[in-house]
Motif scaffolding. Structure first.
Motif, mmCIF file in Angstrom:
data_model
loop_
_atom_site.group_PDB
_atom_site.id
_atom_site.type_symbol
_atom_site.label_atom_id
_atom_site.label_comp_id
_atom_site.label_asym_id
_atom_site.label_seq_id
_atom_site.Cartn_x
_atom_site.Cartn_y
_atom_site.Cartn_z
ATOM 1 N N ILE A 91 0.819 -1.212 0.000
ATOM 2 C CA ILE A 91 0.000 0.000 0.000
ATOM 3 C C ILE A 91 0.854 1.265 0.000
ATOM 4 N N SER A 92 0.378 2.246 -0.775
ATOM 5 C CA SER A 92 1.046 3.545 -0.866
ATOM 6 C C SER A 92 0.010 4.602 -1.221
ATOM 7 N N TYR A 93 0.439 5.852 -1.269
ATOM 8 C CA TYR A 93 -0.454 6.924 -1.702
ATOM 9 C C TYR A 93 -0.528 7.007 -3.217
ATOM 10 N N SER A 94 0.223 6.169 -3.910
ATOM 11 C CA SER A 94 0.288 6.187 -5.368
ATOM 12 C C SER A 94 0.158 4.765 -5.902
ATOM 13 N N THR A 95 -0.404 4.640 -7.091
ATOM 14 C CA THR A 95 -0.528 3.329 -7.735
ATOM 15 C C THR A 95 0.398 3.262 -8.944
ATOM 16 N N GLY A 96 1.149 2.165 -9.029
ATOM 17 C CA GLY A 96 2.035 1.961 -10.169
ATOM 18 C C GLY A 96 3.113 3.012 -10.248
ATOM 19 N N ALA A 116 11.532 -10.915 -5.868
ATOM 20 C CA ALA A 116 12.768 -11.633 -6.189
ATOM 21 C C ALA A 116 12.991 -12.812 -5.248
ATOM 22 N N LYS A 117 12.614 -12.632 -3.967
ATOM 23 C CA LYS A 117 12.798 -13.708 -2.991
ATOM 24 C C LYS A 117 11.776 -14.823 -3.154
ATOM 25 N N LYS A 118 10.566 -14.458 -3.605
ATOM 26 C CA LYS A 118 9.507 -15.457 -3.759
ATOM 27 C C LYS A 118 8.747 -15.179 -5.053
ATOM 28 N N PRO A 119 9.302 -15.639 -6.178
ATOM 29 C CA PRO A 119 8.724 -15.313 -7.485
ATOM 30 C C PRO A 119 7.303 -15.840 -7.691
ATOM 31 N N ASP A 120 6.921 -16.889 -6.964
ATOM 32 C CA ASP A 120 5.585 -17.464 -7.156
ATOM 33 C C ASP A 120 4.508 -16.737 -6.353
ATOM 34 N N LEU A 121 4.881 -15.784 -5.510
ATOM 35 C CA LEU A 121 3.918 -15.056 -4.689
ATOM 36 C C LEU A 121 3.227 -13.979 -5.528
ATOM 37 N N LEU A 122 1.906 -13.903 -5.413
ATOM 38 C CA LEU A 122 1.167 -12.832 -6.069
ATOM 39 C C LEU A 122 1.303 -11.570 -5.232
ATOM 40 N N ILE A 123 2.092 -10.632 -5.718
ATOM 41 C CA ILE A 123 2.360 -9.395 -4.985
ATOM 42 C C ILE A 123 2.457 -8.250 -5.974
ATOM 43 N N ASP A 124 1.899 -7.106 -5.598
ATOM 44 C CA ASP A 124 1.948 -5.947 -6.484
ATOM 45 C C ASP A 124 2.011 -4.681 -5.645
ATOM 46 N N GLY A 125 2.662 -3.692 -6.180
ATOM 47 C CA GLY A 125 2.768 -2.421 -5.498
ATOM 48 C C GLY A 125 3.708 -1.490 -6.241
ATOM 49 N N PRO A 126 3.618 -0.233 -5.947
ATOM 50 C CA PRO A 126 2.698 0.376 -4.989
ATOM 51 C C PRO A 126 1.253 0.403 -5.504
ATOM 52 N N LEU A 127 0.316 0.199 -4.559
ATOM 53 C CA LEU A 127 -1.113 0.264 -4.855
ATOM 54 C C LEU A 127 -1.793 1.137 -3.805
ATOM 55 N N GLN A 128 -2.691 1.992 -4.262
ATOM 56 C CA GLN A 128 -3.545 2.695 -3.312
ATOM 57 C C GLN A 128 -4.575 1.717 -2.763
ATOM 58 N N ALA A 132 -6.423 -1.588 -4.543
ATOM 59 C CA ALA A 132 -6.183 -2.949 -4.045
ATOM 60 C C ALA A 132 -7.472 -3.688 -3.743
ATOM 61 N N THR A 133 -8.556 -2.943 -3.464
ATOM 62 C CA THR A 133 -9.779 -3.585 -2.974
ATOM 63 C C THR A 133 -10.968 -3.519 -3.921
ATOM 64 N N VAL A 134 -11.047 -2.511 -4.766
ATOM 65 C CA VAL A 134 -12.246 -2.291 -5.591
ATOM 66 C C VAL A 134 -11.936 -2.626 -7.044
ATOM 67 N N ALA A 135 -12.682 -3.581 -7.595
ATOM 68 C CA ALA A 135 -12.396 -4.077 -8.942
ATOM 69 C C ALA A 135 -12.482 -2.976 -10.001
ATOM 70 N N ASP A 136 -13.488 -2.115 -9.909
ATOM 71 C CA ASP A 136 -13.646 -1.051 -10.903
ATOM 72 C C ASP A 136 -12.462 -0.087 -10.872
ATOM 73 N N VAL A 137 -12.018 0.260 -9.678
ATOM 74 C CA VAL A 137 -10.863 1.158 -9.551
ATOM 75 C C VAL A 137 -9.604 0.454 -10.059
ATOM 76 N N ALA A 138 -9.482 -0.838 -9.748
ATOM 77 C CA ALA A 138 -8.308 -1.601 -10.188
ATOM 78 C C ALA A 138 -8.193 -1.631 -11.707
ATOM 79 N N GLN A 146 -2.652 -8.901 -11.113
ATOM 80 C CA GLN A 146 -3.269 -10.096 -10.554
ATOM 81 C C GLN A 146 -3.651 -9.915 -9.080
ATOM 82 N N VAL A 147 -3.317 -8.757 -8.536
ATOM 83 C CA VAL A 147 -3.601 -8.472 -7.125
ATOM 84 C C VAL A 147 -4.646 -7.370 -6.979
ATOM 85 N N ALA A 148 -4.524 -6.320 -7.762
ATOM 86 C CA ALA A 148 -5.408 -5.167 -7.631
ATOM 87 C C ALA A 148 -6.869 -5.585 -7.732
#
Length: 218
Positions: A91-96, A116-128, A132-138, A146-148
């Motif tokens: 989470i951040s105040y900015s996305t992408g 880099a430490k866990k390439p199979d983990l679904l992780i994304d950021g920075p995201l507001q 991160a939570t609302v599909a339309d905003v994502a 794959q996270v937003a």
């Protein structure tokens, strides 16, 4: 001492002691788990239709990028241990790439380090948070992520943001929050608020027991 000597499997403290009094002896005697350099925490937020994981909302005031990446990995591991499929939003105040600055750059670097430490983990950021939570905003702010819009684990950039957010959600949406559950220690040690109610203590005991069981299996 009982935990250090394997007389018990976990420790719950803090109802009449400060967080420092709970965590300091744990760091001195129990120490961090192999591969962990810091101790962090998560809250389990019991939303109406799912459980979300918020970290770190209780321990680290201003983690650097390396520490933030470790918090993300610890939080994802905790989510998995409790049957939650980890989709980690940093989470951040900015996305992408829409924003710049020291704070957002830290989140961006932490995301890359964790990936880099866990390439199979679904992780994304920075995201507001809304991305991160609302599909339309994502779809607007982070198309192709794959996270937003479907994040289950939220990693906040600092304690100020994390603690404020979890309390705002807890109180405004009347959400039950369970925690904080400490991560990164060799054995389960969990801290209660000095204002803890009986239900809070029972929830924390349950978390500690599950942690102990998971650690025995690994």
């Amino acid at each position: 001492m009982m935990l250090a000597m394997d007389t018990v499997d976990g420790l719950v403290s803090g109802a009449v002691h400060t967080t420092a009094s709970t965590v300091r002896p744990a760091l001195q005697l129990i120490k961090t788990a192999p591969g962990s350099s810091i101790v962090s925490s998560v809250f389990f937020m019991l939303m109406p239709d799912q459980v979300l994981v918020y970290g770190d909302c209780a321990i680290n005031p201003d983690p650097n990028a390396t520490e933030l990446a470790e918090i993300a990995l610890q939080s994802a591991s905790s989510a998995t241990a409790f049957g939650i499929d980890p989709k980690v939003a940093m989470i951040s105040y900015s996305t992408g790439s829409s924003g710049t600055g020291v704070d957002v750059d830290k989140v961006r670097e932490a995301t890359e380090l964790a990936r880099a430490k866990k390439p199979d983990l679904l992780i994304d950021g920075p995201l507001q948070y809304d991305a991160a939570t609302v599909a339309d905003v994502a779809r607007q702010k982070a198309p192709g992520s794959q996270v937003a819009g479907q994040a289950t684990v939220f990693v906040f950039p600092d304690l100020n943001t994390g603690n404020t957010t979890y309390k705002a959600v807890q109180r405004s949406a009347k959400v039950v929050s369970v925690g904080p559950m400490l991560q990164g220690l060799r054995k389960p040690v969990n801290d209660l608020s000095r204002g803890a109610l009986v239900d809070d203590i029972v929830f924390t005991i349950a978390l500690t027991a599950i942690q102990a069981d998971t650690m025995k299996q690994t």
